[in-house]
Design a protein around this motif. Structure first.
Motif, PDB file in Angstrom:
ATOM      1  N   ASP A   1      10.369   1.698  -8.361  1.00 24.41           N
ATOM      2  CA  ASP A   1       9.823   1.123  -7.130  1.00 24.41           C
ATOM      3  C   ASP A   1       9.460   2.214  -6.127  1.00 24.41           C
ATOM      4  OD1 ASP A   1      10.166  -1.399  -8.198  1.00 24.41           O
ATOM      5  OD2 ASP A   1      12.082  -1.755  -7.178  1.00 24.41           O
ATOM      6  N   THR A   2      10.314   3.230  -6.022  1.00 26.69           N
ATOM      7  CA  THR A   2      10.074   4.333  -5.093  1.00 26.69           C
ATOM      8  C   THR A   2       8.833   5.120  -5.488  1.00 26.69           C
ATOM      9  OG1 THR A   2      12.453   4.514  -4.696  1.00 26.69           O
ATOM     10  CG2 THR A   2      11.108   6.399  -4.061  1.00 26.69           C
ATOM     11  N   LEU A   3       8.706   5.408  -6.780  1.00 25.88           N
ATOM     12  CA  LEU A   3       7.549   6.172  -7.258  1.00 25.88           C
ATOM     13  C   LEU A   3       6.245   5.395  -7.069  1.00 25.88           C
ATOM     14  CD1 LEU A   3       8.986   7.685 -10.559  1.00 25.88           C
ATOM     15  CD2 LEU A   3       8.512   8.901  -8.433  1.00 25.88           C
ATOM     16  N   VAL A   4       6.252   4.128  -7.459  1.00 24.69           N
ATOM     17  CA  VAL A   4       5.040   3.311  -7.340  1.00 24.69           C
ATOM     18  C   VAL A   4       4.661   3.140  -5.866  1.00 24.69           C
ATOM     19  CG1 VAL A   4       4.064   1.020  -7.743  1.00 24.69           C
ATOM     20  CG2 VAL A   4       5.390   2.135  -9.544  1.00 24.69           C
ATOM     21  N   GLN A   5       5.658   2.894  -5.013  1.00 29.22           N
ATOM     22  CA  GLN A   5       5.376   2.736  -3.581  1.00 29.22           C
ATOM     23  C   GLN A   5       4.801   4.027  -3.002  1.00 29.22           C
ATOM     24  OE1 GLN A   5       5.652  -0.240  -1.744  1.00 29.22           O
ATOM     25  NE2 GLN A   5       4.375   1.013  -0.421  1.00 29.22           N
ATOM     26  N   ALA A   6       5.352   5.173  -3.378  1.00 29.70           N
ATOM     27  CA  ALA A   6       4.843   6.459  -2.897  1.00 29.70           C
ATOM     28  C   ALA A   6       3.408   6.678  -3.375  1.00 29.70           C
ATOM     29  CB  ALA A   6       5.752   7.589  -3.363  1.00 29.70           C
ATOM     30  N   ARG A   7       3.130   6.311  -4.638  1.00 30.36           N
ATOM     31  CA  ARG A   7       1.772   6.431  -5.173  1.00 30.36           C
ATOM     32  C   ARG A   7       0.805   5.573  -4.365  1.00 30.36           C
ATOM     33  NH1 ARG A   7      -0.977   3.050  -8.259  1.00 30.36           N
ATOM     34  NH2 ARG A   7       0.757   1.955  -9.239  1.00 30.36           N
ATOM     35  N   GLU A   8       1.209   4.319  -4.113  1.00 32.02           N
ATOM     36  CA  GLU A   8       0.353   3.402  -3.357  1.00 32.02           C
ATOM     37  C   GLU A   8       0.169   3.869  -1.914  1.00 32.02           C
ATOM     38  OE1 GLU A   8       2.339  -0.323  -4.029  1.00 32.02           O
ATOM     39  OE2 GLU A   8       1.377  -0.597  -5.992  1.00 32.02           O
ATOM     40  N   ASP A   9       1.250   4.398  -1.312  1.00 32.40           N
ATOM     41  CA  ASP A   9       1.160   4.908   0.059  1.00 32.40           C
ATOM     42  C   ASP A   9       0.167   6.061   0.166  1.00 32.40           C
ATOM     43  OD1 ASP A   9       3.057   3.042   0.806  1.00 32.40           O
ATOM     44  OD2 ASP A   9       4.712   4.482   0.968  1.00 32.40           O
ATOM     45  N   LEU A  10       0.037   6.832  -0.912  1.00 31.00           N
ATOM     46  CA  LEU A  10      -0.926   7.932  -0.932  1.00 31.00           C
ATOM     47  C   LEU A  10      -2.341   7.462  -1.240  1.00 31.00           C
ATOM     48  CD1 LEU A  10       1.109  10.679  -2.824  1.00 31.00           C
ATOM     49  CD2 LEU A  10       0.414  10.708  -0.418  1.00 31.00           C
ATOM     50  N   GLY A  11      -2.478   6.180  -1.586  1.00 26.82           N
ATOM     51  CA  GLY A  11      -3.783   5.633  -1.930  1.00 26.82           C
ATOM     52  C   GLY A  11      -4.248   6.003  -3.329  1.00 26.82           C
ATOM     53  N   LEU A  12      -3.296   6.370  -4.191  1.00 24.65           N
ATOM     54  CA  LEU A  12      -3.640   6.717  -5.573  1.00 24.65           C
ATOM     55  C   LEU A  12      -3.538   5.479  -6.452  1.00 24.65           C
ATOM     56  CD1 LEU A  12      -1.680  10.070  -6.018  1.00 24.65           C
ATOM     57  CD2 LEU A  12      -4.159   9.786  -5.861  1.00 24.65           C
TER      58      LEU A  12
ATOM     59  N   VAL B   1       8.131  12.562  -4.130  1.00 26.40           N
ATOM     60  CA  VAL B   1       9.468  11.954  -4.198  1.00 26.40           C
ATOM     61  C   VAL B   1      10.428  12.989  -4.780  1.00 26.40           C
ATOM     62  CG1 VAL B   1      10.881  10.188  -5.303  1.00 26.40           C
ATOM     63  CG2 VAL B   1       8.633   9.597  -4.416  1.00 26.40           C
ATOM     64  N   ASP B   2      11.532  13.223  -4.074  1.00 26.04           N
ATOM     65  CA  ASP B   2      12.562  14.141  -4.559  1.00 26.04           C
ATOM     66  C   ASP B   2      13.542  13.352  -5.400  1.00 26.04           C
ATOM     67  OD1 ASP B   2      14.512  16.026  -5.025  1.00 26.04           O
ATOM     68  OD2 ASP B   2      14.760  16.585  -2.904  1.00 26.04           O
ATOM     69  N   LEU B   3      13.451  13.498  -6.714  1.00 26.17           N
ATOM     70  CA  LEU B   3      14.319  12.736  -7.625  1.00 26.17           C
ATOM     71  C   LEU B   3      15.784  13.109  -7.469  1.00 26.17           C
ATOM     72  CD1 LEU B   3      12.181  12.786 -10.876  1.00 26.17           C
ATOM     73  CD2 LEU B   3      12.514  10.868  -9.304  1.00 26.17           C
ATOM     74  N   ASP B   4      16.056  14.333  -7.021  1.00 25.63           N
ATOM     75  CA  ASP B   4      17.437  14.767  -6.861  1.00 25.63           C
ATOM     76  C   ASP B   4      18.126  14.080  -5.688  1.00 25.63           C
ATOM     77  OD1 ASP B   4      17.242  16.490  -9.036  1.00 25.63           O
ATOM     78  OD2 ASP B   4      16.457  18.109  -7.774  1.00 25.63           O
ATOM     79  N   LYS B   5      17.364  13.537  -4.762  1.00 21.61           N
ATOM     80  CA  LYS B   5      17.944  12.857  -3.608  1.00 21.61           C
ATOM     81  C   LYS B   5      18.017  11.342  -3.784  1.00 21.61           C
ATOM     82  CE  LYS B   5      16.892  16.342  -0.222  1.00 21.61           C
ATOM     83  NZ  LYS B   5      16.378  16.642   1.095  1.00 21.61           N
TER      84      LYS B   5
END
Length: 141
Positions: A84-95, A135-139
């Motif tokens: 969810d975090t990755l997809v949301q970040a992708r969408e937020d970037l307009g990708l 997205v920082d996966l370590d965090k």
């Protein structure tokens, strides 16, 4: 038969990358600075026609510069990836999915299966995805 050969320092660097060593680990083992390792990686990418560590290792195996069979990519289960975090970040970037899949070098269908948790995500691909979308996966929890 012609067998490709790399200078010793480049061979060592490529083998260390294939072993999964970080730039700092390679620098310590080779007794050089991390900047020297980065320079060697840039030269390796250019010589091999690679775009990143994973493709350099793959090409190294294909050319016979690295010995043995190409190892399978280590995978993580999709439920271990913050989808969810990755997809949301992708969408937020307009990708769009096709845009990110092109940057990852995978098909949109392949990516769709993983974004929906239906298939495994290779670790190298999910890290690259996270890097692209910031997205920082370590965090992640």
């Amino acid at each position: 038969m012609i067998h490709p050969v790399l200078p010793d320092s480049m061979q060592f660097t490529l083998e260390a990358v294939a072993d999964g060593d970080s730039t700092i680990q390679i620098a310590r083992r080779a007794h050089v600075s991390p900047n020297t390792v980065k320079d060697r990686l840039r030269i390796l990418y250019s010589q091999l026609g690679a775009r990143d560590r994973a493709s350099a290792v793959s090409i190294g195996y294909q050319l016979g510069v690295l010995a043995g069979a190409l190892p399978a990519l280590p995978c993580v289960l999709a439920d271990g990836v913050p989808l969810d975090t990755l997809v949301q970040a992708r969408e937020d970037l307009g990708l769009s999915q096709p845009q990110i899949s092109q940057r990852l070098g995978v098909s949109p269908f392949w990516l769709d299966q993983r974004e929906h948790g239906n298939r495994r995500f290779p670790i190298l691909v999910v890290r690259r995805y996270a890097e692209i979308v910031g997205v920082d996966l370590d965090k992640q929890d």
